[in-house]
Write an enzyme that holds these catalytic residues in place. Structure first.
Site, PDB file in Angstrom:
ATOM      1  N   ASP A   1     -14.712   8.034 -34.483  1.00 58.34           N
ATOM      2  CA  ASP A   1     -14.296   9.191 -33.230  1.00 58.34           C
ATOM      3  C   ASP A   1     -14.549  10.475 -33.613  1.00 58.34           C
ATOM      4  OD1 ASP A   1     -13.822   9.796 -30.669  1.00 58.34           O
ATOM      5  OD2 ASP A   1     -11.724   9.040 -30.606  1.00 58.34           O
TER       6      ASP A   1
ATOM      7  N   GLU B   1      -7.492   5.802 -28.088  1.00 69.54           N
ATOM      8  CA  GLU B   1      -7.876   6.385 -29.399  1.00 69.54           C
ATOM      9  C   GLU B   1      -6.793   6.481 -30.490  1.00 69.54           C
ATOM     10  OE1 GLU B   1     -11.261   9.190 -27.292  1.00 69.54           O
ATOM     11  OE2 GLU B   1      -9.306  10.167 -28.019  1.00 69.54           O
TER      12      GLU B   1
HETATM   13  C1  5RP Z   1     -12.228  11.956 -25.993  1.00 68.07           C
HETATM   14  C2  5RP Z   1     -11.955  12.724 -27.226  1.00 68.07           C
HETATM   15  C3  5RP Z   1     -13.314  13.131 -27.971  1.00 68.07           C
HETATM   16  O1  5RP Z   1     -13.392  12.722 -29.011  1.00 68.07           O
HETATM   17  C4  5RP Z   1     -13.193  14.690 -27.680  1.00 68.07           C
HETATM   18  O2  5RP Z   1     -13.075  15.200 -26.389  1.00 68.07           O
HETATM   19  C5  5RP Z   1     -14.582  15.086 -28.253  1.00 68.07           C
HETATM   20  O3  5RP Z   1     -15.698  14.982 -27.409  1.00 68.07           O
HETATM   21  P1  5RP Z   1     -17.161  15.444 -27.677  1.00 68.07           P
HETATM   22  O4  5RP Z   1     -17.737  14.658 -28.460  1.00 68.07           O
HETATM   23  O5  5RP Z   1     -17.849  14.930 -26.255  1.00 68.07           O
HETATM   24  O6  5RP Z   1     -17.248  16.766 -27.993  1.00 68.07           O
HETATM   25  O7  5RP Z   1     -10.903  12.929 -27.589  1.00 68.07           O
HETATM   26  O8  5RP Z   1     -10.902  11.541 -25.277  1.00 68.07           O
END
Ligand code: 5RP
Length: 222
Positions: free
Chosen positions: A81, A103
């Site tokens: 993630d 998450e």
């Molecule tokens: C979603 C998250 C994402 O990991 C975070 O917002 C980063 O997003 P992106 O890859 O679009 O920059 O926590 O809930």
């Protein structure tokens, strides 16, 4: 390279950590979108995925990757993630995509939490990015009052209902000098489902997309 190219670079580098025959925990967001594209190229080698959001489930299924229900898992080999902000201790703010609760569950049950980011996400002190909190709707006024007491400026994220049927508030004006105690404090407020501070469950390995290179921070030494 622009930010999206750096995200993509980190996402593709994550393939080096995918072991054949395993089920992959998959996060949410634009960086993860690139990871899902990359995962498609090894889909014949993996057993499938568990996903942190309906949005990622749809993307995975569209790529022909089987998605299992999280409810049947108590551990995972790896969770991949991104983050909204990450400090040098690998503590994070997450939840920009409103998927923070699932998450955090997946990150916590994973043996390895692999974080993929572009270099703009790395900060000295967390808090410039507004801190997301998923709350039960009826606790709204109470949580607002408590957040103001700790110096935050809460704002309701309009028109967003989480995959769990709750609402999100984003807290501005915080300088998170002690992420562990802030996570503990906000978690203890009745009505809070999840705070988007990942101070206890930090990333084990972080892949940072930089100009034509990947910087690897490995706290797990695997
Ligand atoms: C979603 C998250 C994402 O990991 C975070 O917002 C980063 O997003 P992106 O890859 O679009 O920059 O926590 O809930």
């Amino acid at each position: 390279m622009n930010v999206n190219q750096m995200k993509k670079q980190a996402a593709w580098a994550a393939l080096d950590y995918i072991h054949p025959g395993t089920i992959i925990g998959v996060g949410t967001g634009t960086t993860v979108f690139y990871f899902i594209e990359a995962l498609k190229t090894v889909k014949h080698l993996i057993s499938g995925a568990v996903s942190s959001s309906h949005a990622s489930t749809l993307l995975l299924e569209r790529q022909g990757i089987k998605v299992f229900n999280i409810q049947y898992f108590s551990s995972l080999n790896i969770y991949v993630d991104s983050a909204d902000e990450i400090n040098h201790c690998m503590q994070m703010i997450k939840g920009g995509g409103a998927a923070l609760t699932r998450e955090k569950i997946l990150a916590t049950m994973a043996k390895t939490f692999l974080c993929i980011i572009d270099q703009s996400k790395l900060v000295d002190i967390l808090g410039k990015f507004p801190l997301p909190i998923e709350i039960i709707p009826i606790s709204f006024s109470y949580i607002f009052k408590e957040i103001i007491k700790i110096g935050g400026l809460p704002k309701h994220r309009k028109h967003v209902i989480t995959d769990n049927g709750n609402i999100i508030i984003d807290v501005y004006n915080l300088t998170v000098k002690d992420p562990i105690s802030m996570e503990k404090k906000i978690n203890s407020l009745p009505g809070v489902v999840t705070v988007g501070l990942f101070a206890y469950r930090t990333a084990d390995i972080t892949l940072i997309g930089q100009e034509n290179r990947i910087k690897i921070i490995n706290n797990k030494k695997i």
